[in-house]
Design a protein around this motif. Structure first.
Motif, PDB file in Angstrom:
ATOM      1  N   GLY A 192      40.917  75.221  70.191  1.00  0.00           N
ATOM      2  CA  GLY A 192      42.258  73.871  69.708  1.00  0.00           C
ATOM      3  C   GLY A 192      43.725  73.593  70.379  1.00  0.00           C
ATOM      4  O   GLY A 192      44.614  73.522  69.868  1.00  0.00           O
ATOM      5  N   GLY A 193      42.550  73.030  71.566  1.00  0.00           N
ATOM      6  CA  GLY A 193      44.211  73.283  72.647  1.00  0.00           C
ATOM      7  C   GLY A 193      44.763  71.919  72.120  1.00  0.00           C
ATOM      8  O   GLY A 193      43.480  70.460  72.171  1.00  0.00           O
ATOM      9  N   LYS A 194      45.800  71.187  72.190  1.00  0.00           N
ATOM     10  CA  LYS A 194      46.240  69.704  72.782  1.00  0.00           C
ATOM     11  C   LYS A 194      47.075  69.268  73.196  1.00  0.00           C
ATOM     12  O   LYS A 194      47.153  70.099  74.085  1.00  0.00           O
ATOM     13  CB  LYS A 194      47.363  69.551  70.988  1.00  0.00           C
ATOM     14  N   LEU A 195      46.803  68.217  73.849  1.00  0.00           N
ATOM     15  CA  LEU A 195      46.715  67.276  74.531  1.00  0.00           C
ATOM     16  C   LEU A 195      47.738  66.663  74.952  1.00  0.00           C
ATOM     17  O   LEU A 195      48.228  66.288  74.213  1.00  0.00           O
ATOM     18  CB  LEU A 195      45.373  66.570  75.713  1.00  0.00           C
ATOM     19  N   LYS A 196      48.559  66.338  76.572  1.00  0.00           N
ATOM     20  CA  LYS A 196      49.657  65.495  76.664  1.00  0.00           C
ATOM     21  C   LYS A 196      49.347  64.572  77.828  1.00  0.00           C
ATOM     22  O   LYS A 196      48.032  64.870  78.296  1.00  0.00           O
ATOM     23  CB  LYS A 196      50.778  66.122  76.764  1.00  0.00           C
ATOM     24  N   PHE A 197      49.614  63.720  78.309  1.00  0.00           N
ATOM     25  CA  PHE A 197      49.103  62.603  78.747  1.00  0.00           C
ATOM     26  C   PHE A 197      49.930  62.768  79.807  1.00  0.00           C
ATOM     27  O   PHE A 197      51.567  62.707  79.597  1.00  0.00           O
ATOM     28  CB  PHE A 197      49.142  61.116  78.370  1.00  0.00           C
ATOM     29  N   ARG A 198      50.127  61.929  81.243  1.00  0.00           N
ATOM     30  CA  ARG A 198      50.625  62.062  82.163  1.00  0.00           C
ATOM     31  C   ARG A 198      50.479  60.727  82.550  1.00  0.00           C
ATOM     32  O   ARG A 198      49.150  60.345  82.851  1.00  0.00           O
ATOM     33  CB  ARG A 198      49.726  63.007  83.415  1.00  0.00           C
ATOM     34  N   ASP A 199      51.973  59.364  82.552  1.00  0.00           N
ATOM     35  CA  ASP A 199      50.970  58.450  82.908  1.00  0.00           C
ATOM     36  C   ASP A 199      50.937  58.798  84.076  1.00  0.00           C
ATOM     37  O   ASP A 199      50.393  57.504  84.690  1.00  0.00           O
ATOM     38  CB  ASP A 199      52.425  58.069  82.810  1.00  0.00           C
ATOM     39  N   ALA A 200      51.931  59.236  85.045  1.00  0.00           N
ATOM     40  CA  ALA A 200      52.195  58.651  86.853  1.00  0.00           C
ATOM     41  C   ALA A 200      50.351  58.771  87.257  1.00  0.00           C
ATOM     42  O   ALA A 200      49.881  57.747  88.181  1.00  0.00           O
ATOM     43  CB  ALA A 200      52.643  60.345  87.740  1.00  0.00           C
ATOM     44  N   ASP A 201      49.724  59.592  87.109  1.00  0.00           N
ATOM     45  CA  ASP A 201      48.580  59.327  87.427  1.00  0.00           C
ATOM     46  C   ASP A 201      47.317  59.135  86.499  1.00  0.00           C
ATOM     47  O   ASP A 201      45.903  59.244  86.124  1.00  0.00           O
ATOM     48  CB  ASP A 201      48.268  60.901  88.273  1.00  0.00           C
ATOM     49  N   GLN A 202      47.233  58.869  84.691  1.00  0.00           N
ATOM     50  CA  GLN A 202      46.523  58.704  83.329  1.00  0.00           C
ATOM     51  C   GLN A 202      46.042  60.248  83.264  1.00  0.00           C
ATOM     52  O   GLN A 202      44.949  59.546  83.266  1.00  0.00           O
ATOM     53  CB  GLN A 202      46.600  57.413  83.988  1.00  0.00           C
TER      54      GLN A 202
END
Lengths: 91, 1001
Positions: B437-447
């Motif tokens: 049920g966890g939600k993700l986030k996106f890290r742009d630096a290393d995609q």
């Protein structure tokens, strides 16, 4: 699979329980005086909320008691359980 | 291919334990601890299988569960065979047999390879587009042809002979993943008094650090693998800690409930596993969960990137440093980041030729400096534009990249190689996190997508949380665990960690080429053969949602679930659509993480343990008398008792005749029985049944019909008033449990003011039902002191009695239309009661009959069976049972619904009788009923619900539900069957003794 805190038995695995749909729908005392629409409303219409929902659960493979559950359907978090006839606690 | 590629010493294998196995019929050797993949590579075997769609030769790409290509069939023919096993995970054992899949006649020469040549005409969605018309060819040609080529591997043809088990596990802290962060977490957890379980899918702990021998990675001035090795030894001595090897978490559900498969025998020879458990499914409930599932390396997406010999760079490193196997003699590494240089250094140290191609313009990492110092050639700012070599990579072509990286320029350079290692960066394994049920986030630096928020008590640590460098991993693992576990005992505070840091980074999801995209094959999903151009085609055709693109192109839908390729698919979609990757989201990660065998899922619940079997106390008697049994819910009920080679039809005809001519006996113990007590019991029955109950006298019985609140018939049965405030309700056999819970529901939630108590007593009593003209004579013999005079013991009444000092309840009720008694006795005396009835009835030719005869006899009388003649859409009015619906009662369950406009319609389907024009012709239950066959579309009026040949009427009879049936009496209708049409006439549904004279005969 949830852990549900049965108000009579304590915390138990979800597999011991069965869900009974939306809570606080009272069976009309005088059904004959209702229009078709009003009766259909009681009979068929249920909310399907994304978020906080009031539900009935039955400890079917335990004490067989019915009780109410406040559950967030978006993440399955159970905020409170309370007995039939009790007012829902504020959350 | 006889060259030995295991030239390097390794401490991880037991070199004294040499093992032979067969691959595609040929014998090879490996060592204890080898995976099938490492053993094959040590023999120089790269070619493992053919791809799903184009049948392209494919080899081993990885060293773990993410493997898309090297999936094999284990075991020969028959019951032990298993398809789609990842060669990178299967450990070898003496006598292992494995073979390639999806190829014919062999993996070296595969006829299906023709698909590769015609690939331009079979793009994504080919099947959807091509096999649309002519429609009639679908069943005869298209579907059989597609089915023939569909699927990977062969299913076993016999039941699985191996043993599986399920077990529960409760712990304070569960740690998933035995790499360096999982080991540190387990140590902290156990040291702080938590009952801790550490799960890892390999046969030994340590993740990738355990074979990290590079001088650049140090902990407390020791090489990282040396330090970790000591920690693992310490860990094994710790109290409160259980370590589970070869155990893979399949699912992470809410509330920290996880399923994990432990392989107990998959690495053992067939002799060693005999009568041993193969796998155990752990059902884990953990108070806290620490995910340390690591990261997997990304491939790079360029033209013909799928040839055997193309592998992930870190896997090549593991094969050298862990298994002591080199993947080739001439190695090329193609990368966009620093981590692949570790592989280059490892190869170089072992004296293996290696060249690096980097899409970046430079890197200031110490790893790169070490590489340069070793004299390894590096091509900066270059990309691979093509590869060649059909069954094994032979050479590559590289070109310099343009300033902005969107194109290639200059001259092509060809380089020879027999192994190509690719590295496109790292993807954190967030599968389990999102499953929970966890939600993700996106890290742009290393995609990368990283864990963000989750409600259950868990954390992610190490590279699955986006820490890719050793010092970050250790520092953050310690601090996260300290907080999460409120730990006070920490002996890691003063760790000194040194490691190279990633500086320059560059990521291109789809590398540029000198040829147009349409002329190249840059594979994304290696198992399902979807390429970057398939993704672009899908988008041109209007697919926007990632979930839709996935299904249209089948990207990520293989047995590996796209562990390697999904990120690139997302990347290409976001680039093409001009949407930010973070806002695009991911496809849903669903359990299981790796495929489970059905055996593991069902565990011990196979064969006779599949479901509970309920038997009546008389069961053994029925068995001894050759009864055939019928499953009714979980009950085994005597179906019929064939004599002297009778078939079912003959037995039922004989039993039915005997019951009406003299006496029959039925085991009715399975009927649901609910004991109802309380001062409001009568009122309660009034509310739940359609008819009136307040005036039922003590010792009287009444038939009742129960509806759902929607007005449809739910259950029926006879209820007896045993005392002033005491009733015994019977329900249908199948409905017993549901009726009880429904009644409890009303009592607890709608009518808590009623003083009523319900107890299920179904299993407490055994019931023998004796019917027929001689039933009274038999009862008189059994109960000589009881008054059976019709006036004192009329139909629908009850008496207490004794049989040899044991209390019995006798109800005079009838489901056959005959004069009939039901004797109830405490269960343990059931068989004895039955035998006494048989003895007493002998002179009257008492005939045991089963459920089939019971159904026939009641059908002659037009009595319904709820669930057979009704289906949840029948009101009592539809069943022509208006007589049982009280007009006087103000309310009962379902009453209001009987006055809805729809339930009041006169042309609803209604219960009628059907007589065939040819009285010998028996209708099929479920057959459709029509009026006019000529007018298309043919209107379906209803269907046959019950049908028998009645021996007592010497003709075929049937019950049916027919639209507007009440008004059709006497009319001719048709029952069209496959080979003929049967003419029928609508009749009354009581066929036999309509005046009920036999009840008192």
């Amino acid at each position: 699979m949830f852990i549900i805190n049965c108000p009579f038995c304590g915390e138990r695995d979800q597999s011991e329980f069965s869900a009974g749909g939306e809570a606080h729908i009272v069976r009309p005392k005088q059904p004959t005086e209702l229009s078709d629409d009003e009766w259909a409303d009681f009979l068929f219409m249920r909310k399907n909320i994304k978020g906080i929902q009031f539900e009935r659960w039955n400890h079917a493979h335990g004490c067989r008691k019915w009780f109410n559950v406040i559950r967030d359907t978006s993440n399955d978090k159970i905020h409170a359980v309370y007995k039939m006839g009790e007012k829902p606690p504020s959350i | 291919m006889s060259e030995n590629f295991r030239s390097i010493e390794t401490k991880f294998l037991d070199k004294t334990n040499r093992i032979s196995f067969k691959y595609n019929g040929k014998k090879y050797y490996g060592y204890k601890g080898d995976t099938l993949a490492s053993a094959l590579l040590s023999n120089g075997v790269h070619l493992i299988g053919r791809s799903f769609k184009y049948h392209r030769p494919r080899g081993i790409m990885t060293c773990g569960s993410e493997e898309p290509n090297a999936i094999v069939q284990i075991g020969g023919n028959g019951s032990f065979t298993e398809p789609n096993v990842r060669a990178t995970e299967q450990e070898i054992y003496e006598g292992l047999e494995a073979s390639s899949q999806n190829c014919w006649p062999s993996v070296e020469f595969d006829i299906g390879g023709i698909n590769n040549l015609i690939s331009p005409v079979i793009p994504a969605g080919f099947y959807y587009k091509t096999f649309m018309w002519p429609k009639k060819l679908w069943y005869s040609l298209y579907e059989p042809a597609i089915r023939l080529s569909a699927g990977l591997g062969k299913s076993p043809t016999q039941p699985d002979p191996e043993l599986y088990d399920h077990n529960h596990l409760h712990c304070d802290v569960l740690i998933v993943g035995g790499g360096i962060s999982g080991i540190i977490a387990a140590s902290i957890s156990a040291d702080n008094g938590n009952n801790t379980v550490l799960i890892d899918d390999k046969n030994s702990l340590g993740g990738s650090t355990i074979y990290q021998n590079d001088e650049n990675f140090k902990i407390n001035d020791e090489i990282s693998s040396t330090w970790l090795d000591k920690k693992i030894k310490e860990l094994k001595k710790k109290q409160n800690l259980t370590i589970k090897h070869r155990t893979s978490v399949a699912a992470f559900h809410g509330y920290n409930y996880l399923l994990a498969r432990e392989s107990l025998a998959d690495h053992k020879s067939l002799d060693e596993r005999l009568n041993k458990l193969r796998q155990r499914l752990w059902k884990i409930r953990a108070k806290k969960v620490i995910l340390a599932t690591g990261a997997i390396e990304r491939p790079l997406i360029f033209n013909n990137n799928d040839r055997p010999g193309v592998m992930l760079a870190n896997s090549v490193k593991k094969y050298i440093d862990f298994f002591g196997v080199k993947c080739g003699n001439k190695n090329i590494i193609f990368t966009n980041n620093d981590s692949a240089y570790e592989t280059a250094i490892s190869l170089n140290k072992k004296g293996i030729e290696v060249v690096v191609i980097d899409i970046r313009k430079n890197s200031s990492s110490t790893l790169v400096q070490t590489t340069k110092d070793a004299g390894i050639k590096i091509y900066w700012n270059h990309a691979i534009v093509n590869t060649s070599g059909y069954r094994r990579i032979k050479s590559i072509q590289i070109m310099e990249m343009s300033e902005d990286g969107t194109n290639v320029v200059g001259k092509k350079t060809s380089l020879l190689c027999d192994s190509l290692s690719i590295s496109g960066g790292w993807t954190p394994m967030v599968h389990l996190f999102t499953q929970s049920g966890g939600k993700l986030k996106f890290r742009d630096a290393d995609q990368v997508f990283l864990p963000n928020t989750v409600i259950s008590d868990q954390i992610s640590i190490g590279s699955c949380n986006g820490d890719f460098e050793l010092d970050d991993v250790i520092k953050n693992t310690i601090s996260e665990c300290k907080n999460f576990l409120s730990a006070s005992v920490i002996d890691y505070d003063l760790l000194k960690v040194s490691c190279p840091k990633q500086k320059e980074s560059k990521n291109i999801w789809l590398l540029p080429n000198n040829k147009p995209l349409g002329k190249t094959k840059p594979f994304l999903d290696f198992q399902n053969d979807s390429t970057a151009k398939d993704i672009k085609l899908a988008m041109r055709e209007g697919f926007k949602s990632i979930e839709h693109v996935k299904r249209y192109t089948t990207t990520g839908m293989g047995t590996d679930q796209g562990k390697l390729a999904n990120m690139h698919a997302l990347g290409i979609i976001s680039e093409t659509a001009g949407v930010k990757m973070g806002s695009l989201g991911t496809t849903t990660f669903r359990p299981p993480y790796t495929p489970l065998t059905f055996g593991t899922i069902v565990g011990r619940n196979v064969g006779t343990f599949f479901d509970i079997t309920r038997k009546t106390p008389m069961h053994d008697w029925h068995k001894d008398h050759k009864a055939q049994f019928e499953n009714v819910g979980q009950w085994k009920r005597a179906w019929y008792y064939p004599k002297d080679g009778e078939n079912m039809y003959q037995a039922v005809q004989r039993e039915s005749k005997a019951a009406r001519e003299s006496a029959g006996i039925l085991d009715a113990s399975t009927l649901g029985k609910i004991d109802i007590k309380g001062t409001d019991a009568s009122e309660f029955l009034n509310r739940v049944y359609t008819n009136a109950w307040s005036k039922l006298g003590i010792s009287k019985c009444r038939y009742g019909l129960m509806l759902n609140e929607d007005g449809m018939v739910y259950d029926d049965g006879v209820t007896t008033r045993l005392g002033e405030n005491h009733y015994l309700m019977t329900t249908t056999t199948g409905g017993a449990a549901n009726v009880l819970s429904k009644l409890e529901d009303y009592l607890q939630t709608e009518w808590p003011e009623l003083d009523v108590w319900l107890t299920s007593v179904t299993d407490h009593f055994a019931t023998a039902s004796i019917c027929g003209p001689n039933s009274k004579n038999i009862l008189k013999k059994l109960f000589p002191n009881l008054d059976f005079n019709d006036e004192n013991f009329p139909h629908m009444s009850f008496k207490n009695a004794e049989m040899d000092g044991i209390n019995c309840r006798i109800m005079r009720i009838s489901f056959t239309g005959e004069h009939s008694y039901e004797i109830n006795i405490e269960s343990k005396y059931g068989k004895s009661l039955w035998e006494k009835c048989m003895d007493a009835g002998k002179e009257f030719n008492i005939t045991p009959y089963g459920t089939e005869t019971m159904h026939l006899l009641r059908a002659e009388k037009g009595f319904i069976i709820v669930g057979q003649d009704t289906d949840g859409t029948m009101t009592p009015i539809d069943l022509q049972m208006d007589w049982i619906v009280s007009k006087k009662k103000y309310d009962f369950i379902g009453k209001r619904s009987l006055y809805r406009s729809d339930t009041m319609r006169e042309d609803r389907k209604q219960l009628v009788g059907l007589l065939t024009d040819n009285p010998k012709e028996i209708l099929e239950e479920g057959a459709q009923i029509v009026k006019n066959e000529k007018k298309q579309p043919i209107e379906m009026l209803g269907h046959v619900t019950s049908s028998y040949f009645s021996p007592n009427l010497n003709k075929s009879i049937a019950l049916a539900v027919v639209k507007n049936g009440k008004k059709l009496k006497g009319q001719k209708l048709l029952v069209p069957m496959k080979d003929k049409t049967i003419n029928v006439t609508v009749s009354d549904f009581i066929f036999f003794d309509s005046k009920n004279e036999r009840l008192n005969a």
